[in-house]
Design an enzyme around this catalytic site. Structure first.
Site, PDB file in Angstrom:
ATOM      1  N   GLY A 179     -11.694   3.670   0.751  1.00  0.00           N
ATOM      2  CA  GLY A 179     -12.509   4.617   1.510  1.00  0.00           C
ATOM      3  C   GLY A 179     -13.657   3.997   2.280  1.00  0.00           C
ATOM      4  N   ASP A 213      -3.745   7.034  -3.740  1.00  0.00           N
ATOM      5  CA  ASP A 213      -5.099   7.491  -4.047  1.00  0.00           C
ATOM      6  C   ASP A 213      -5.582   8.497  -3.000  1.00  0.00           C
ATOM      7  OD1 ASP A 213      -4.809   5.103  -2.494  1.00  0.00           O
ATOM      8  OD2 ASP A 213      -6.983   4.858  -2.459  1.00  0.00           O
ATOM      9  N   ASP A 235       0.869  -1.177   0.000  1.00  0.00           N
ATOM     10  CA  ASP A 235       0.000   0.000   0.000  1.00  0.00           C
ATOM     11  C   ASP A 235       0.906   1.227   0.000  1.00  0.00           C
ATOM     12  OD1 ASP A 235      -2.235   1.568  -0.030  1.00  0.00           O
ATOM     13  OD2 ASP A 235      -3.191   0.691   1.733  1.00  0.00           O
TER      14      ASP A 235
HETATM   15  N1  GUN Z   1      -6.464   1.036   3.180  1.00  0.00           N
HETATM   16  C1  GUN Z   1      -7.720   1.138   3.657  1.00  0.00           C
HETATM   17  N2  GUN Z   1      -8.466   1.953   2.867  1.00  0.00           N
HETATM   18  C2  GUN Z   1      -7.652   2.353   1.863  1.00  0.00           C
HETATM   19  C3  GUN Z   1      -7.850   3.202   0.729  1.00  0.00           C
HETATM   20  O1  GUN Z   1      -8.929   3.747   0.479  1.00  0.00           O
HETATM   21  N3  GUN Z   1      -6.766   3.373  -0.090  1.00  0.00           N
HETATM   22  C4  GUN Z   1      -5.561   2.771   0.151  1.00  0.00           C
HETATM   23  N4  GUN Z   1      -4.546   2.981  -0.700  1.00  0.00           N
HETATM   24  N5  GUN Z   1      -5.362   1.995   1.223  1.00  0.00           N
HETATM   25  C5  GUN Z   1      -6.403   1.782   2.054  1.00  0.00           C
END
Ligand code: GUN
Length: 635
Positions: free
Chosen positions: A189, A123, A88
């Site tokens: 989100g 994002d 992430d």
């Molecule tokens: N982890 C939990 N929600 C999100 C999200 O909306 N975007 C990203 N990149 N990681 C997340």
């Protein structure tokens, strides 16, 4: 990259492959925080059978020590894991802490540099409180960042769908991201919504995202780690989850169970067990050193999640996931509400609904009637059922035997009251009515007016209160010549399955119904001595090649067609199944498991078979079989 092996509704079991590593989906990727690891990736792979994890590249980037190691040894060396590692980007940190001091390109390049298998863009996290304009701006920016990511890296990019709680924005975001043809689509989100049990909103978000992303692409629900919500999310098309809940909850001595979470201190007995707790009582674990109790609970929590996914996979395989979701929905009002909300989308979901399943349909409550199969049946009924009769008789299912006695003689539509609502008598001979176990005296009446509006008749007669003692008194509604009731039923089913004038074309000739010697059930239908149709156990037809020739001649292109490319034709004529990537076009109204006419690009009939997928599922398919061929015509 992603191959769908089995499906049930919009749920699927797939195989996802990246950089030579494979996993089967649906799958939960445990979150590994490289700073504090409770269960090491090795154990996750060996004990839990999970060959994919997710970690945070932003955390690694910000820590000099970790960053150096990651650049030197790569991610797989740093975490000592040879499975799939998704990273992430720091977006979630921006939601939690307000902002992050990193740029999209910088974090993408870093993920690439350290050898991430799935790279997530930076994002814009849309919160439920966002104003519409802000959510719109956020999703547009997210799209721009994904577009840029595609320019600067050739790695696998995860492009999250955002748009807060505005369904039109979710749809817009999904369409924009889909236009980039990325390989992996998370739904973002949703953490704050999940934390406050707004499962209904999350379900709607999933539907609006899923239906606008290519079905050949996997979807991930960011931050959904509680197994309670897995079955409905998977039913709606989610393939991946990630979760840090197993460890976060463990640190608070909270335990995950299939129906919710419980504090260790509040339990005298465990309501469910796992290999990690079976030897202990809650008190035993309370009395342990904290480190040990956290370790046990973290493992138990992860086990519960893995176990639920395994169970869901087994239900997808036996095609009973709807029943399971309905059962689950009874364990929490928020889940029940979510299921009711999903019911509102059944008109859209029916595009992916087969006319039959292997598993008989079980009625578990009123919400069963919201299943997409009933939307599909309704559409087929209204579009395809085309007899004009003098009368319409409504009668009760209890009187079925008596109705059978007069059915062929009366110039009437028979509409039968069942626990699934009112249905034309003929449809009682197909799935789901045919096999569904009935609950005595249970009836649903809601759809009667709707049905009557769609039929053509002069007189409405109700036998609901009881079957008439003297049917002869209805002589003005009798047919002039007796018709074979079996043929009327079979004719209506041909229309139901293949389209409104199918019977007119197929049954145009000398028709013989061949019955089984043992059961007396109709098995085959011959026209002018040629075998055109077989009747399956679910009451629907297998189309024989002679039947296919008739429909091909009479149905205008592209009706009932799957068009294959020239490269594929030769193999298909030899009886080899059609692979998705060779499908050039297809009748959009076909549903998974429908019988299809397989033709070449000149609309010459190649054979007859069954599609395993809907049009939108096949479009974009790069891997795997799409249409099963049963009979072919050599050149
Ligand atoms: N982890 C939990 N929600 C999100 C999200 O909306 N975007 C990203 N990149 N990681 C997340």
């Amino acid at each position: 990259m992603f191959e769908i092996r089995h499906r049930d509704g919009t749920a699927r079991i797939g195989v996802f492959e990246v950089n030579g590593k494979r996993v089967e989906t649906p799958l939960l990727m445990p979150v590994i925080n490289p700073n504090i690891i409770e269960i090491y990736p090795e154990e996750i792979k060996e004990k839990f059978g999970i060959n994919a994890i997710i970690t945070n590249s932003y955390i690694i980037y910000k820590d000099m020590d970790l960053r150096e190691k990651a650049v030197r040894d790569k991610l797989h060396g740093l975490l000592n894991f040879d499975g799939i590692i998704m990273t992430d980007s720091g977006t979630f940190q921006s939601y939690v802490y307000g902002d992050v001091d990193i740029e999209n390109e910088e974090i993408i390049n870093f993920q690439r540099e350290i050898g991430s298998d799935i790279i997530t863009i930076l994002d814009i996290f849309s919160t439920p409180q966002d104003k519409y304009e802000d959510a719109l701006m956020g999703l547009e920016k997210t799209y721009e960042r994904a577009r840029r990511a595609k320019e600067i890296t050739d790695g696998i990019i995860a492009g999250p769908v955002q748009g807060s709680i505005y369904m039109d924005l979710r749809e817009k975001s999904a369409k924009l991201m889909n236009s980039l043809d990325l390989e992996y689509y998370p739904v973002g989100g949703v953490v704050p919504l999940l934390e406050s049990y707004r499962y209904s909103t999350v379900s709607e978000i999933i539907v609006n995202s899923r239906l606008n992303i290519d079905f050949s692409k996997p979807m991930h629900l960011f931050g959904a780690g509680h197994p309670m919500f897995f079955s409905i999310a998977i039913l709606l098309g989610i393939d991946f989850f990630d979760s840090s809940s197993y460890i976060k909850y463990a640190r608070d001595l909270r335990m995950i169970f299939p129906d919710g979470t419980r504090y260790l201190k509040d339990m005298e007995y465990f309501p469910y067990t796992s290999p990690y707790i079976e030897k202990y009582s809650p008190r035993d674990i309370m009395e342990m050193e904290r480190r040990d109790s956290v370790g046990i609970i973290a493992r138990h929590n992860l086990y519960m999640a893995v176990d639920e996914i395994r169970r869901i996979k087994s239900f997808i395989r036996e095609e009973s996931l709807w029943e399971y979701v309905e059962e689950r929905s009874r364990s929490h009002p928020a889940l029940y509400q979510a299921l009711k909300t999903v019911g509102k989308y059944s008109d859209l979901l029916e595009e992916h609904e087969p006319l039959y399943r292997n598993h008989p349909l079980f009625y578990t409550g009123n919400e069963t009637l919201d299943r997409p199969i009933f939307s599909l049946m309704k559409k087929r009924f209204y579009n395809n059922y085309n007899y004009k009769r003098k009368s319409c008789i409504i009668a009760d299912e209890n009187d079925l035997d008596k109705i059978k006695g007069v059915y062929g003689e009366m110039d009437a539509h028979f509409i039968i009251r069942t626990m699934f609502g009112f249905v034309p008598y003929e449809y009682l001979y197909v799935y789901p009515y045919m096999q569904a176990p009935r609950i005595q005296d249970m009836r649903n009446d809601e759809n009667l007016n709707d049905i009557l509006d769609h039929l053509d008749f002069e007189y409405l007669i109700s036998w609901i209160g009881g079957f008439p003692e003297n049917v002869e008194s209805y002589s003005r509604y009798l047919c002039r010549e007796n018709r074979d009731p079996d043929i009327i039923v079979r004719c209506a089913i041909a229309d139901y399955q293949f389209g409104h004038d199918a019977c007119r074309h197929l049954f145009d000739g000398d028709i013989k119904l061949i019955k089984s010697k043992n059961t007396g059930m109709i098995r085959n239908i011959m026209r002018d001595g040629k075998h055109i149709l077989s009747v399956r156990n679910d009451g629907l037809y297998t189309l024989k090649i002679e039947g296919a020739r008739i429909l091909h001649k009479n149905f205008v292109y592209p009706r009932m067609r799957v068009v294959v490319s020239g490269d594929s034709e030769k193999f298909n004529r030899m009886g080899k199944n059609v692979f998705g990537k060779f499908v050039v076009d297809m009748d959009h109204s076909l549903r998974p498991r429908d019988e299809v006419l397989i033709v070449n690009e000149n609309d010459e009939l190649i054979g007859v078979g069954q599609t395993h997928f809907s049009f939108r599922e096949i479009r974009g398919m790069k891997k795997g079989m799409a249409v099963e061929i049963r009979e072919t015509l050599l050149f």
